[in-house]
Design a protein around this motif. Structure first.
Motif, PDB file in Angstrom:
ATOM      1  N   LEU A   1       0.748  -1.288  -0.030  1.00 19.51           N
ATOM      2  CA  LEU A   1       0.250  -0.071   0.053  1.00 19.51           C
ATOM      3  C   LEU A   1       0.895   1.191  -0.193  1.00 19.51           C
ATOM      4  O   LEU A   1       0.614   1.989  -0.701  1.00 19.51           O
ATOM      5  N   GLY A   2       2.057   1.218   0.665  1.00 19.72           N
ATOM      6  CA  GLY A   2       2.769   2.415   0.712  1.00 19.72           C
ATOM      7  C   GLY A   2       3.401   2.644  -0.644  1.00 19.72           C
ATOM      8  O   GLY A   2       3.475   3.794  -0.911  1.00 19.72           O
ATOM      9  N   TRP A   3       3.738   1.494  -1.192  1.00 21.82           N
ATOM     10  CA  TRP A   3       4.279   1.704  -2.709  1.00 21.82           C
ATOM     11  C   TRP A   3       3.192   2.498  -3.599  1.00 21.82           C
ATOM     12  O   TRP A   3       3.494   3.376  -4.171  1.00 21.82           O
ATOM     13  N   CYS A   4       2.083   1.839  -3.317  1.00 25.74           N
ATOM     14  CA  CYS A   4       0.983   2.362  -4.344  1.00 25.74           C
ATOM     15  C   CYS A   4       0.714   3.858  -4.121  1.00 25.74           C
ATOM     16  O   CYS A   4       0.700   4.759  -4.989  1.00 25.74           O
ATOM     17  N   ILE A   5       0.681   4.581  -2.905  1.00 30.49           N
ATOM     18  CA  ILE A   5       0.185   5.589  -2.414  1.00 30.49           C
ATOM     19  C   ILE A   5       1.367   6.732  -3.066  1.00 30.49           C
ATOM     20  O   ILE A   5       1.129   7.563  -3.473  1.00 30.49           O
TER      21      ILE A   5
ATOM     22  N   ALA B   1       9.026  -5.102 -10.558  1.00 32.59           N
ATOM     23  CA  ALA B   1       8.174  -3.889 -10.311  1.00 32.59           C
ATOM     24  C   ALA B   1       9.110  -2.536  -9.492  1.00 32.59           C
ATOM     25  O   ALA B   1       9.023  -1.433  -9.712  1.00 32.59           O
ATOM     26  N   GLY B   2      10.018  -3.268  -8.500  1.00 31.49           N
ATOM     27  CA  GLY B   2      11.077  -2.356  -7.798  1.00 31.49           C
ATOM     28  C   GLY B   2      11.755  -1.754  -8.697  1.00 31.49           C
ATOM     29  O   GLY B   2      11.978  -0.454  -8.507  1.00 31.49           O
ATOM     30  N   VAL B   3      12.456  -2.501  -9.779  1.00 36.91           N
ATOM     31  CA  VAL B   3      13.595  -2.172 -10.253  1.00 36.91           C
ATOM     32  C   VAL B   3      13.013  -0.895 -11.487  1.00 36.91           C
ATOM     33  O   VAL B   3      13.496   0.155 -11.766  1.00 36.91           O
TER      34      VAL B   3
ATOM     35  N   THR C   1      11.849   1.970  -2.467  1.00 33.34           N
ATOM     36  CA  THR C   1      12.492   1.349  -1.427  1.00 33.34           C
ATOM     37  C   THR C   1      11.541   0.297  -0.579  1.00 33.34           C
ATOM     38  O   THR C   1      11.955  -0.498  -0.243  1.00 33.34           O
ATOM     39  N   LEU C   2      10.266   0.793  -0.969  1.00 37.03           N
ATOM     40  CA  LEU C   2       8.919  -0.100  -0.264  1.00 37.03           C
ATOM     41  C   LEU C   2       9.155  -1.489  -0.819  1.00 37.03           C
ATOM     42  O   LEU C   2       8.971  -2.422  -0.266  1.00 37.03           O
ATOM     43  N   LEU C   3       9.146  -1.348  -2.109  1.00 40.69           N
ATOM     44  CA  LEU C   3       9.097  -2.673  -2.818  1.00 40.69           C
ATOM     45  C   LEU C   3      10.276  -3.732  -2.684  1.00 40.69           C
ATOM     46  O   LEU C   3      10.081  -4.802  -2.518  1.00 40.69           O
TER      47      LEU C   3
END
Length: 422
Positions: A238-242, A300-302, A406-408
C-alpha cells in the motif's frame, strides 16, 4: 514473493500467517488461457477507453491553461478536474464491488460526463462533468473487471495483466492525437461529444464480453477486509501504491504543458502525450513477461526506481524538445507500473479469494494522491523561472518514484526471508 511457478494453492496458503482454515481452501487452478484471452481482450478495450481517455486529459489541461475559456478558472482548478478523473474512479470502488456482487462484472457503464462537459459555461460545470462524472463512470467499468484477469491465469498472470494495461497506452496514444486534432478542427465542444459516443460504444461491447470465474474461485464477498492491514507485506504494498501515485500523476499530466513551457506548439504538446502513451503500450506487456520470469515484486521495484532516475537524468536537466521526445516513450513504458503490476502483486501477497477486498483498499488509498498530485505539481511550478518553471515539480516526481521503490525492495527482502528462514 511467491514464485510464479508455484501452484495457486500454495499462494493462497502461505502468504499471511493469520489466514483462517476457510481461506486455505484450494481453488480450481486457472487454465492460463482459454476464454481468459477473450477477457484479456475485453480488459484491453476497457483500459483503452477509460484510463486511455483519462490520460488524454493532459491535452485538455494544456488547452485550458493556454486559453481563457473560463475567466474564473485557475490552474489549480484544471489540475483538480484531471485529478478527479482518477480519484472518483477509485473512490467508487466499494459501490462497484457491491454491484459486481449482485450483477457480475457487466455492471452499468460510463456516465455522460463528456457530453455534459461540452455544455460547460462555468469552471464548476467542468468539476461536475469532466471531473466527477467521468471519474465515476471510469470506476464503474474498470473496478469490477480488474479482479477477473488474475482468476484466469497463474504462470502467465503478469503477462496477461501487462497486455491489459497496455490498452491504456494504446487508447491514450490514439485519443491524444485525435483530441488535439478535433480541438484544432471542430473545436472543444464537439471533441468532447464525439469522445463520449466512442467511449460508450466500445466499453459497452467490452463489458458484455468479459466473464468471471467467481463460481470456481468463490472470492470473499466482503467489500473490505481490514484484517489485511495487519500484514507487514500488505502495508509495504500500500505504501508503494500511495507514494508512487504522486509521481505518476505529476509526470503524466505535466509533460504536455511542459512542452508548451519550453516554447513548442500545441501539436508538439499532444505528440509528447501520445508518445508517452506509446511507451506504455509497448512497455507494459514486456514488464508483464519479465515479471512472470524474474519475479513480480523485483521487476516492479526496479521499474519504479528506474523511472525516478530517468526523471533526474533526462527530464530535469534538459529543456530540449528532442530530449523530451526521447524521455517520453522510455518513461512511459514504466511510469504506470502500478496499473500493470498491482493485481498480480496483490494476488501473490494475499491470494485470489481476498483479492477484491485488498484491491478495494488499494483504490481508496491512492484516491487522495490522484486528486492532489497535479495540484501539488502546479503549486510547485514557478512561472517566473521560464523554461525552468517545472524544476520543483520534476524533483517531486522523481523523488516519489525513488522513495516508492524502496518499499518494494523491502517487500522483496521480506518475502525472500520468509522463503529462506535462518
Amino acid at each position: 514473493m511467491v514464485s510464479p511457478s508455484q501452484p495457486e494453492a500454495s499462494i493462497n496458503s502461505s502468504t499471511l500467517p493469520e489466514e483462517s482454515q476457510q481461506d486455505r481452501t484450494i481453488t480450481l487452478a486457472p487454465s492460463d488461457g482459454g476464454y481468459g484471452w477473450f477477457c484479456v481482450l475485453a480488459q484491453f478495450l476497457i483500459n483503452s477507453l477509460t484510463w486511455g481517455v483519462a490520460a488524454s486529459y493532459s491535452v485538455y489541461l494544456a488547452y485550458y491553461l493556454s486559453h481563457d475559456l473560463f475567466p474564473e478558472g485557475r490552474p489549480i482548478d484544471y489540475a483538480f478536474i484531471g485529478g478527479f478523473n482518477f480519484a472518483f474512479a477509485l473512490l467508487v470502488a466499494p459501490l462497484a464491488t457491491l454491484l459486481m456482487g449482485f450483477y457480475g462484472v457487466k455492471t452499468p457503464m460510463l456516465s455522460l460526463g463528456f457530453i455534459s462537459a461540452s455544455f460547460a459555461s462555468k469552471v464548476w460545470h467542468l468539476y461536475l462533468s469532466q471531473g466527477l462524472c467521468v471519474g465515476i463512470g471510469i470506476g464503474l467499468i474498470y473496478i469490477p473487471a480488474t479482479s477477473v484477469i488474475p482468476q484466469w491465469f497463474s504462470k502467465r498472470r503478469s503477462l496477461a495483466n501487462g497486455i491489459c494495461a497496455s490498452g491504456s497506452g494504446i487508447g491514450g496514444l490514439i485519443v491524444c492525437f485525435a483530441t488535439q486534432g478535433m480541438i484544432g478542427t471542430i473545436g472543444l465542444v464537439w471533441s468532447l461529444r464525439i469522445t463520449a459516443v466512442i467511449v460508450f460504444v466500445v466499453n459497452l461491447a467490452a463489458t458484455l464480453l468479459i466473464r468471471s470465474r467467481n463460481a470456481d474461485i468463490k472470492p470473499s464477498i466482503a467489500i473490505f477486509n481490514l484484517h489485511l492491514l495487519t500484514s507487514y507485506r500488505v502495508k509495504l504494498l500500500l505504501g508503494w501504491c500511495i507514494i508512487l501515485m504522486f509521481g505518476y500523476i505529476t509526470l503524466m499530466f505535466s509533460l504536455s504543458d511542459y512542452a508548451l513551457v519550453i516554447g513548442r506548439s500545441p501539436q508538439d504538446s499532444a505528440t509528447v502525450a501520445a508518445v508517452l502513451n506509446l511507451g506504455a503500450a509497448v512497455g507494459r506487456p514486456l514488464i508483464g513477461l519479465a515479471s512472470d520470469r524474474y519475479g513480480r515484486v523485483e521487476v516492479a521495484g526496479v521499474a519504479t526506481f528506474s523511472c525516478g532516475i530517468l526523471v533526474f537524468a533526462l527530464w530535469l536537466p534538459s529543456t530540449n524538445y528532442a530530449v523530451l521526445i526521447i524521455f517520453a516513450p522510455i518513461s512511459g513504458s514504466i511510469l504506470g507500473i502500478f496499473w500493470a503490476a498491482i493485481a498480480p502483486l496483490a494476488a501473490d501477497v494475499i491470494g485470489l479469494q481476498r483479492l477484491p477486498s485488498l484491491l478495494n483498499i488499494v483504490w481508496l488509498s491512492v484516491a487522495l494522491p490522484c486528486a492532489f498530485a497535479e495540484v501539488i505539481a502546479l503549486e510547485l511550478r514557478r512561472q517566473e523561472l521560464g523554461v525552468r518553471s517545472y524544476t520543483y515539480a520534476q524533483i517531486f516526481a522523481g523523488l516519489s518514484y525513488i522513495v516508492a521503490s524502496t518499499l518494494l525492495f523491502e517487500l522483496w527482502r521480506s518475502q525472500k526471508g520468509a522463503r529462506n528462514p535462518v
